[in-house]
Write a protein that holds these residues in place. Structure first.
Motif, mmCIF file in Angstrom:
data_model
loop_
_atom_site.group_PDB
_atom_site.id
_atom_site.type_symbol
_atom_site.label_atom_id
_atom_site.label_comp_id
_atom_site.label_asym_id
_atom_site.label_seq_id
_atom_site.Cartn_x
_atom_site.Cartn_y
_atom_site.Cartn_z
ATOM 1 N N ARG A 110 46.569 49.233 41.445
ATOM 2 C CA ARG A 110 46.917 48.691 40.134
ATOM 3 C C ARG A 110 45.784 48.858 39.130
ATOM 4 N NH1 ARG A 110 49.038 44.069 39.470
ATOM 5 N NH2 ARG A 110 47.912 43.663 37.569
ATOM 6 N N GLY A 111 46.073 49.506 38.024
ATOM 7 C CA GLY A 111 45.134 49.620 36.924
ATOM 8 C C GLY A 111 43.758 50.101 37.294
ATOM 9 N N LEU A 112 43.679 51.039 38.214
ATOM 10 C CA LEU A 112 42.347 51.418 38.689
ATOM 11 C C LEU A 112 41.513 52.124 37.628
ATOM 12 C CD1 LEU A 112 43.008 52.391 42.396
ATOM 13 C CD2 LEU A 112 41.618 50.531 41.539
ATOM 14 N N GLY A 113 42.153 52.566 36.537
ATOM 15 C CA GLY A 113 41.377 53.116 35.435
ATOM 16 C C GLY A 113 40.679 52.024 34.649
ATOM 17 N N TYR A 114 41.131 50.800 34.797
ATOM 18 C CA TYR A 114 40.610 49.655 34.047
ATOM 19 C C TYR A 114 39.635 48.836 34.877
ATOM 20 C CZ TYR A 114 41.019 44.848 32.197
ATOM 21 O OH TYR A 114 40.774 43.579 31.744
ATOM 22 N N TYR A 115 39.957 48.669 36.156
ATOM 23 C CA TYR A 115 39.111 47.857 37.022
ATOM 24 C C TYR A 115 37.921 48.662 37.538
ATOM 25 C CZ TYR A 115 42.898 44.479 36.922
ATOM 26 O OH TYR A 115 43.846 43.576 36.508
ATOM 27 N N THR A 116 36.837 47.949 37.833
ATOM 28 C CA THR A 116 35.589 48.611 38.223
ATOM 29 C C THR A 116 35.177 48.324 39.655
ATOM 30 O OG1 THR A 116 34.316 46.731 37.370
ATOM 31 C CG2 THR A 116 34.731 48.552 35.840
ATOM 32 N N GLY A 117 35.899 47.485 40.367
ATOM 33 C CA GLY A 117 35.522 47.122 41.731
ATOM 34 C C GLY A 117 36.728 46.662 42.518
ATOM 35 N N PRO A 118 36.646 45.491 43.173
ATOM 36 C CA PRO A 118 37.782 44.994 43.939
ATOM 37 C C PRO A 118 39.018 44.800 43.062
ATOM 38 C CG PRO A 118 35.788 43.800 44.523
ATOM 39 C CD PRO A 118 35.446 44.633 43.328
ATOM 40 N N VAL A 119 40.172 45.095 43.625
ATOM 41 C CA VAL A 119 41.455 44.818 42.975
ATOM 42 C C VAL A 119 42.339 44.105 43.982
ATOM 43 C CG1 VAL A 119 41.409 46.712 41.313
ATOM 44 C CG2 VAL A 119 42.308 47.108 43.605
ATOM 45 N N PHE A 120 43.244 43.283 43.495
ATOM 46 C CA PHE A 120 44.115 42.550 44.399
ATOM 47 C C PHE A 120 45.494 42.391 43.780
ATOM 48 C CE2 PHE A 120 41.723 39.519 41.887
ATOM 49 C CZ PHE A 120 40.411 39.818 42.181
ATOM 50 N N GLU A 121 46.478 42.259 44.657
ATOM 51 C CA GLU A 121 47.860 42.135 44.226
ATOM 52 C C GLU A 121 48.592 41.236 45.206
ATOM 53 O OE1 GLU A 121 50.203 45.440 42.251
ATOM 54 O OE2 GLU A 121 50.945 45.557 44.309
ATOM 55 N N ALA A 122 49.372 40.310 44.695
ATOM 56 C CA ALA A 122 50.184 39.429 45.539
ATOM 57 C C ALA A 122 51.611 39.949 45.545
ATOM 58 C CB ALA A 122 50.143 37.999 45.014
#
Length: 523
Positions: free
Chosen positions: A333-345
């Motif tokens: 999800r949105g890996l162009g925006y996030y810079t490290g850990p990402v999470f999704e429920a």
């Protein structure tokens, strides 16, 4: 002389992409927000209510570079027709961009790190569709000013707690965690680093995001030359070589851990059923080890795997095992925006869509680390991480599972049999309200008593109170159980109906006690 044209009447219709919410819908959302806010508050986050309107400059990260910067948002220019037009303003697109502005503006007065939660509507000027509206609620929590992955782990734990607090049972959801740095490492090892490979990386990200829908082979086709769907439409691929594509596939399958819907059990793809082994489950250990091999030679990739391992260890220490939170490299999800850990429920139970097809409910919340957003205002990198919960999606999920509280919540209606005794009726509702009972006097035309009961039915009332001249003379009231009455009318035979009653005569001073007794049956 021609008659002046009449001004046409405005159409009484909701603008496209918006909707109105009534009664129980508003109450149910408010209750959900209250429960989520209680969890956020318990974790030490403070409430923030920022402006619903921001300058377009402040929202610039979300807007395309066009002459009229209102694509994707609802925007307008102050004094647009004057000689000196003012700033472009816009309704907020989400709750994260306003947080970045608030932190940059008030950073000298805020504790560091700053932990805040915010809830409210956001607006997006996008094409509406089924279940997709231009105004919807978000429910966010963020930590600004901490680079520790303990902040990311805390967000994941808090997200799991929120889902359970609002009524999503364990086994019906899973929180998936990935890291942008790990994917960057895989891209680097696969030869997809550098500005000249940006287009290929974009296609790879979109392909990974379609794993649940297309499966590994469909993703593999999009990583290569492309894929033709069932209708014959062709989607061009990233043009990766076989070895490169295999590396990406290995990455997204490194931690394919899913919950078995409705059981609370976990099944894995590619691994034997796990057992707990030390601080981490064997599934987490296997995923981490596989990721380490995939990013060998990439420093950024190694850093990302280290962070995932630390998050998993911190969560395991708090009792959050893979029945609730898992490492899953397929989350993009949105890996162009996030810079490290990402999470999704994701909710794992199945529902029927509008065409009667069985589908998993899907994602209801997500977030991650975004260390560059505040930098737009300050020029300095400020670490931040957060999560956003889709309240409307969660309400729809609870409704699909039959877990929304739909108990009778209409007011007790005191009917009016004699307009000259309005003070008596108002005294009745005052006595009810003193005991925290929702109540009202019928304020329409009391001439037709049947219309008063129809009104009570339309309000969803469980009880109506009647006191005519005879009852007043005797010092009693008639209390009508409307829910039981409806059941009798629907199911009872004529003979049974004669033996059943849903109306009770009680002394006036026992009215409140009897109403409480009836309401207790339906709550």
């Amino acid at each position: 002389m021609a008659k002046p044209k009449k001004t046409p009447r405005p159409k009484a219709e909701t603008p496209k992409g918006f909707r109105d919410y009534f009664g129980a819908e508003v109450t149910q959302r408010a209750e959900m927000l209250r429960k989520i806010a209680a969890v956020y508050h318990r974790y030490g986050f403070d409430a923030l209510e920022s402006s619903g309107v921001e300058t377009v400059e402040a929202l610039g990260k979300f807007l395309p570079d066009v002459d009229r910067p209102n694509e994707g948002v609802f925007a307008w220019q102050e004094d647009a027709d004057s000689d000196k037009p003012g700033e472009w303003l816009a309704l907020r697109y989400d709750l994260t961009a306003p947080l970045a502005r608030v932190y940059a503006q008030h950073q000298n007065d805020l504790p560091k790190p700053y932990r805040r939660y915010a809830m409210g509507p956001v607006w997006r000027n996008e094409k509406p569709g089924p279940g997709r509206f231009r105004q919807f609620y978000q429910c966010d929590a963020d930590t600004v000013g901490s680079g520790s992955v303990a902040a990311d782990a805390e967000i994941c734990a808090m997200l799991a707690d929120c889902l359970e607090e609002v009524g999503i049972e364990r086994g019906d959801y899973i929180v998936r965690v990935n890291n942008r740095k790990v994917l960057n490492g895989v891209m680097e090892v696969a030869g997809l680093a550098g500005d000249d490979k940006e287009a290929e990386r974009g296609i790879v990200l979109r392909a990974i995001d379609k794993l649940d829908r297309l499966g590994p082979e469909g993703v593999r086709a999009l990583l290569g030359e492309g894929r033709k769907d069932e209708s014959g439409d062709f989607t061009g691929g990233a043009g990766l070589g076989e070895e490169q594509a295999e590396m990406v596939i290995n990455f997204i399958e490194a931690g394919s851990v899913v919950a078995r819907p409705g059981t609370g059990q976990i099944i894995t793809k590619g691994f034997a059923p796990f057992v707990y082994a030390g601080p981490l489950s064997s599934s987490a250990v296997a995923t981490i080890n596989k990721l380490r091999k995939l990013v060998e030679g990439s420093n950024i990739g190694k850093q990302g795997v280290d962070e995932l391992e630390e998050i998993a260890t911190l969560l395991a220490a708090q009792g959050y095992g893979p029945d609730r939170i898992v490492i899953d490299p397929s989350v993009v999800r949105g890996l162009g925006y996030y810079t490290g850990p990402v999470f999704e429920a994701e909710l794992t139970f199945e529902i029927k869509d509008e065409k009667g097809r069985t589908r998993n409910f899907g994602s209801v919340a997500g977030g991650g680390r975004y260390d560059d957003l505040v930098k737009r205002f300050t020029g300095q990198e400020v670490p931040a991480t957060g999560v956003s919960i889709g309240v409307d999606r969660l309400l729809a999920a609870l409704d699909a599972k039959g877990r929304l509280d739909k108990s009778a919540d209409g007011p007790v209606v005191v009917t009016v049999m004699d307009k000259n005794r309005m003070a008596d009726y108002q005294k009745m509702v005052a006595d009810l309200r003193k005991k925290k009972i929702r109540a009202e006097v019928y304020l329409g035309n009391p001439k037709n008593f049947g219309n008063q009961l129809k009104y009570a039915d339309k309000r969803g009332s469980a009880v109506a109170i009647i006191q005519g001249a005879d009852e007043h003379e005797k010092g009693v009231v008639q209390i009508k159980d409307l829910i039981l009455g409806a059941k009798i009318a629907e199911n009872a035979t004529h003979e049974e109906w004669k033996d059943l009653t849903n109306q009770y005569e009680v002394p006036r001073d026992q009215m409140v006690a009897k109403v409480l007794e009836i309401l207790a049956l339906y709550r």
